[in-house]
Enzyme design. Structure first.
Site, PDB file in Angstrom:
ATOM      1  N   GLY A  10       0.819  -1.200   0.000  1.00  0.00           N
ATOM      2  CA  GLY A  10       0.000   0.000   0.000  1.00  0.00           C
ATOM      3  C   GLY A  10       0.850   1.245   0.000  1.00  0.00           C
ATOM      4  O   GLY A  10       1.791   1.371   0.789  1.00  0.00           O
ATOM      5  N   GLY A  15       1.683   3.835   4.135  1.00  0.00           N
ATOM      6  CA  GLY A  15       2.717   3.056   3.460  1.00  0.00           C
ATOM      7  C   GLY A  15       3.905   3.914   3.058  1.00  0.00           C
ATOM      8  O   GLY A  15       5.068   3.511   3.198  1.00  0.00           O
ATOM      9  N   HIS A 238     -20.182   9.220   7.554  1.00  0.00           N
ATOM     10  CA  HIS A 238     -19.932  10.663   7.539  1.00  0.00           C
ATOM     11  C   HIS A 238     -21.252  11.398   7.315  1.00  0.00           C
ATOM     12  O   HIS A 238     -22.011  11.026   6.437  1.00  0.00           O
ATOM     13  CB  HIS A 238     -18.937  10.997   6.420  1.00  0.00           C
ATOM     14  CG  HIS A 238     -18.325  12.355   6.559  1.00  0.00           C
ATOM     15  ND1 HIS A 238     -19.050  13.507   6.345  1.00  0.00           N
ATOM     16  CD2 HIS A 238     -17.073  12.750   6.911  1.00  0.00           C
ATOM     17  CE1 HIS A 238     -18.253  14.549   6.563  1.00  0.00           C
ATOM     18  NE2 HIS A 238     -17.056  14.118   6.904  1.00  0.00           N
ATOM     19  N   SER A 252     -16.491  18.091   3.018  1.00  0.00           N
ATOM     20  CA  SER A 252     -15.633  18.132   4.204  1.00  0.00           C
ATOM     21  C   SER A 252     -16.318  18.664   5.458  1.00  0.00           C
ATOM     22  O   SER A 252     -17.114  19.596   5.416  1.00  0.00           O
ATOM     23  CB  SER A 252     -14.431  19.014   3.897  1.00  0.00           C
ATOM     24  OG  SER A 252     -13.669  19.195   5.054  1.00  0.00           O
ATOM     25  N   ARG A 288     -18.883  13.129  14.253  1.00  0.00           N
ATOM     26  CA  ARG A 288     -19.614  12.617  13.094  1.00  0.00           C
ATOM     27  C   ARG A 288     -20.723  11.640  13.450  1.00  0.00           C
ATOM     28  O   ARG A 288     -21.791  11.671  12.844  1.00  0.00           O
ATOM     29  CB  ARG A 288     -18.621  11.942  12.144  1.00  0.00           C
ATOM     30  CG  ARG A 288     -17.710  12.959  11.507  1.00  0.00           C
ATOM     31  CD  ARG A 288     -16.637  12.323  10.665  1.00  0.00           C
ATOM     32  NE  ARG A 288     -15.825  13.397  10.097  1.00  0.00           N
ATOM     33  CZ  ARG A 288     -14.685  13.193   9.447  1.00  0.00           C
ATOM     34  NH1 ARG A 288     -14.203  11.972   9.301  1.00  0.00           N
ATOM     35  NH2 ARG A 288     -14.016  14.219   8.955  1.00  0.00           N
ATOM     36  N   HIS A 356     -17.926   6.005   5.389  1.00  0.00           N
ATOM     37  CA  HIS A 356     -16.735   6.815   5.161  1.00  0.00           C
ATOM     38  C   HIS A 356     -15.431   6.174   5.622  1.00  0.00           C
ATOM     39  O   HIS A 356     -14.418   6.278   4.940  1.00  0.00           O
ATOM     40  CB  HIS A 356     -16.933   8.148   5.897  1.00  0.00           C
ATOM     41  CG  HIS A 356     -15.819   9.130   5.694  1.00  0.00           C
ATOM     42  ND1 HIS A 356     -15.408   9.514   4.437  1.00  0.00           N
ATOM     43  CD2 HIS A 356     -15.037   9.805   6.573  1.00  0.00           C
ATOM     44  CE1 HIS A 356     -14.413  10.386   4.567  1.00  0.00           C
ATOM     45  NE2 HIS A 356     -14.157  10.565   5.841  1.00  0.00           N
TER      46      HIS A 356
END
Lengths: 587, 253
Positions: A10, A15, A238, A252, A288, A356
């Protein structure tokens, strides 16, 4: 040049950061595998920012300890506390490091980093680069890795997919098998340490805010090989995304409250700012899980969504349009381009919650090592930092922090090995390779009457309906039965494409089986947990129950029953005593 | 009620060496579809317009919100991102083809590795002493940060290379995207300390002299990056750099 090798699965933030830390330490070579060119990893989708108590806004009072407290409180006390504290302590240094790498963070008048507010805190603690912070952070780390690539310390394998881990006869990880997504060559990547940084599993839910590659397949495959998967039932929904035909696009959290956006709907003909009314201390910036449940309740139970549909307003239209472009340009463009013809500077956006992020993931110890020696995990694919609910702008932090811890610990682990990969008989690798090559032939020769993408669509619909905002035991059991049916139907897939060149269908079919198994971990984990905590909400058991459930869920795959089996581990709450969450009041 | 169908003509190619061919698909139309969701329909039902069962179309995509740069294609003759191209805005039949500047892998999948190689060539990074905590980075004026941020949104999608008449198999011109990255890294207070290395890379074969000023790049860039402004600024900078190299300068770093 050392012959010691680390393989990293990844190339998102976790990563890349692990790669940089390992390369910097020296004495090892790093093979970095990524399904996509690393620059296209899902980290690009993170928008609002990265948290760290740098405390330059003259607010006084903020500190890494406050950040730590907000994070464990926001996570409803399910996270082991020492790693969370270590992350929050490291956060200001991480933000400075990214700044030194050239991230174009928004600035103040004096040319210092600017910070804005995010959910679950009352401090300006979030550094940001417009509304494309994840993209900017990913690029910065990608550039540093490219530098090491030029120096020969890192070899990137872009367009290679993780297939399975190579676990030797002593149950120690010795690298992985990867497959090229174009040529379908399967290759053994021998390594004394492997770091998983394979991201989240949102695609299990069909449409989500996640990228196409976020199948969770790599982590699921490792679970099927014996890795413990922790807290799988904790999936973040989300609150603010825009519905789309192919995906649900994130708007956002920095818009909601951070930059003055207000969430509302009509009630009795008047705008009703329901979050501000119910949670006066945090208003639109409640965490959230709470915002999502409120929006869901208003639309689904009270039927007060816009025009009776499942949508409420996220409103920025009262803000200065120029300032919006500088601070939120990225998401405003997304809304304009994908909704078509509506300008969020002038009219309120219409949003609804969407799957999300996974708080759960591979179980790791405080060194980020899984229960399989030699295999580490970092980033969204591990379970460590967020407990039962992640605070906004903590994911960029946790992915980078996880990589920072995993990289050096992988080297430390190799230093302590008595028997290295060189001592492992070569037939261990040959055997694994032959097995996977045979399995690939079986996949290519599947001749039935089912379609993999259709099965995936059904999985997504069932998971979204029953394993997201509201969980009921009866429906969870039915969902598990359904997944078992889909696993059975998986056996009868017809491989529509039999090409041995760039065949995405055959790769997806293999991923799908892993996804189905991981979906059972999530569903049954939710079924077992008879309480409500963070993102996991069960009307039958509406309260948090610390006495019975202040515990980490640990799922492991039982080969004999082909099902997950569960055990539970106490949470380390040695630093902050658990207390009830209440966002109507200040802390 | 008969479902509304959308006609798409896809330029396909089975492998890098095989000849391209066109195949038509009739896709169940839904409002607000983008090119990606139309292509996804061919995975669930891989049948062409003649009713023949065929291999599903291969393409690249990932984020589906125009930040990853994966899904560049030529749609109705314009190179662009398939995710942000809404079907309702297009004339039908819709023609989708792979970008022609890059080698085709299969169907709509192309090999853009040359772009990542160019980023190595121009040293597109900020050299740092290490990732250990060295305190805050250099200050930067917000105004300058704002234009630099625009440059930093480049997704390496390749659309500007596709539109540029001077990027082709007969030239080694690296194209607009990596040029603009040089301006980005040279604008950073630390990156500026190494700007001559990047400018000198642009003064070699395949560098800035390959630009023929057609200005196609800036028109197709999905992120609205001022590519031609970058190229003009770099023309000036490389000229100054060549004087410095020739005459010597106290400011030649």
């Amino acid at each position: 040049m050392s012959d010691r090798n680390i393989v990293i699965v990844g190339g998102g933030l976790a990563g890349l950061m692990a790669t940089i830390k390992a390369a910097e330490a020296g004495g090892v070579h790093i093979d970095l595998l990524s399904i996509v060119p690393v620059k296209r990893s899902h980290s690009v989708c993170a928008q609002g920012g990265i948290n760290g108590a740098v405390n330059t806004k003259g607010e006084g009072g903020d500190s890494p300890w406050e950040h730590f407290d907000d994070t464990v409180y926001g996570g409803d006390f399910l996270a082991n506390q020492p790693p969370v504290k270590a992350m929050c302590d490291a956060a200001p240094g991480i933000i400075h490091m990214l700044d030194r790498m050239g991230v174009m963070f928004n600035r103040t008048e004096e040319g210092l980093l600017d910070f804005r507010r995010f959910g679950g805190t009352q401090y300006h603690r979030t550094a940001y680069a417009g509304a494309t912070t994840g993209q900017q952070l990913l690029y910065a780390l990608d550039e540093q890795v490219r530098r090491y690539e030029v120096q020969g310390l890192v070899t990137k394998y872009e367009g290679w997919e993780f297939i399975s881990a190579i676990i030797d006869d002593d149950s120690v990880g010795r690298g992985i098998l990867g497959q090229n997504v174009k040529s379908h060559e399967i290759k053994a990547f021998k390594a004394d340490a492997t770091i998983f940084a394979s991201g989240g599993p949102g695609i299990i839910f069909g449409k989500s805010t996640n990228s196409v590659i976020n199948t969770g397949s790599a982590a699921a495959a490792l679970y099927l090989q014996g890795a413990v998967y922790a807290n799988g039932e904790f999936i973040q929904i989300h609150p603010t995304a825009i519905p789309g035909d192919d995906k649900l696009r994130l708007m956002s959290e920095s818009a909601r409250g951070g930059e003055g956006g207000r969430v509302w709907t009509y009630k009795d003909g008047e705008p009703w700012y329901f979050l501000e009314e119910k949670y006066p201390a945090y208003g639109n910036l409640v965490p959230r899980d709470i915002a999502t449940r409120e929006i869901f309740d208003i639309c689904v139970n009270q039927k007060l969504g816009i025009n009776g549909e499942n949508m409420v307003y996220l409103d920025l239209s009262h803000k200065d349009p120029k300032e919006l472009d500088v601070k939120l340009g990225g998401i405003i463009e997304i809304y304009e381009k994908f909704v078509g013809g509506e300008d969020p500077r002038k009219v309120p956006m219409k949003i609804f919650p969407a799957v999300h992020y996974s708080m759960g993931g591979l179980w790791v110890d405080y060194d980020q090592m899984t229960n399989i020696p030699g295999i580490f995990a970092a980033g969204e694919c591990d379970y460590t930092q967020h407990g039962a609910n992640r605070l906004g702008a903590n994911s960029l932090l946790s992915s980078i922090y996880g990589g920072m811890v995993a990289g050096p610990n992988a080297i430390k682990y190799i230093d302590g090995l008595e028997k290295t990969v060189e001592d492992v008989p070569s037939d261990v690798f040959d055997r694994h390779l032959k097995e996977e090559e045979a399995r690939f032939e079986e996949l290519l020769n599947m001749r039935g009457d089912e379609n993999a993408y259709q099965i995936h669509k059904e999985l997504g619909e069932w998971m979204t309906a029953n394993v997201t905002v509201v969980r009921e035991n009866e429906k969870l059991l039915k969902t598990d039965k359904k997944i078992e049916e889909l696993l059975e139907r998986w056996e009868h897939i017809n491989m529509d494409d039999t090409s041995r060149w760039n065949n995405s269908g055959v790769m997806f079919t293999r991923q799908l089986k892993n996804m189905l198994h991981l979906a059972r971990v999530m569903t049954l984990g939710a079924y077992n947990r008879n309480e409500s905590r963070g993102a996991h909400y069960k009307p039958e058991f509406p309260e948090r129950n610390d006495e019975e459930w202040l515990k980490t869920t640990k799922a492991s795959f039982d080969v004999s029953t082909q099902s997950p089996k569960f055990e539970y581990e106490d949470v380390d709450v040695s630093l902050i005593e658990p207390r009830k969450r209440d966002y109507s009041k200040k802390k | 009620m008969a479902e509304e169908k959308l006609t798409m003509i896809i330029t396909r190619q089975d492998s890098p060496d095989s000849p391209p061919y066109e195949e038509t698909f009739k896709i169940n139309y839904r409002k607000n579809m983008n090119i990606i969701s139309a292509l996804m329909e061919t995975q669930k039902n891989p049948v062409n317009a003649e009713g023949k069962h065929v291999a599903p179309i291969q393409w690249e995509s990932n984020c589906l919100e125009e930040v990853c740069g994966a899904c560049s294609m030529v749609i109705n003759d314009v190179p662009r991102q398939a995710c942000s191209t809404l079907v309702d805005t297009l004339e039908t039949p819709i023609r989708v083809a792979p970008m022609s500047t890059f080698p085709v892998v299969r169907d709509l999948v192309v090999d853009r590795s040359r772009m990542f190689d160019s980023l190595k060539k121009v040293k597109a990074w900020i050299p740092i002493d290490g990732t250990h905590d060295l305190g805050p980075g250099p200050r930067m004026p917000e105004k300058k940060r704002q234009w630099a941020y625009e440059l930093s949104k480049c997704m390496t999608c390749g659309v500007c290379l596709e539109a540029c008449p001077n990027v082709n198999s007969k030239s080694d011109f690296i194209g607009p995207a990596p040029l603009s990255q040089v301006r980005l890294f040279n604008s950073h207070p630390t990156g500026e300390m190494h700007k001559s290395e990047r400018l000198e890379a642009l003064m070699e074969d395949g560098g800035i002299s390959g630009c023929g000023n057609s200005q196609n790049c800036v028109q197709v860039c999905p992120k609205g990056i001022p590519l031609t402004t970058s190229i003009a600024a770099l023309n000036r900078d490389t000229n100054i750099q060549s004087f410095k190299n020739f005459f010597g300068s106290d400011h030649a770093y």
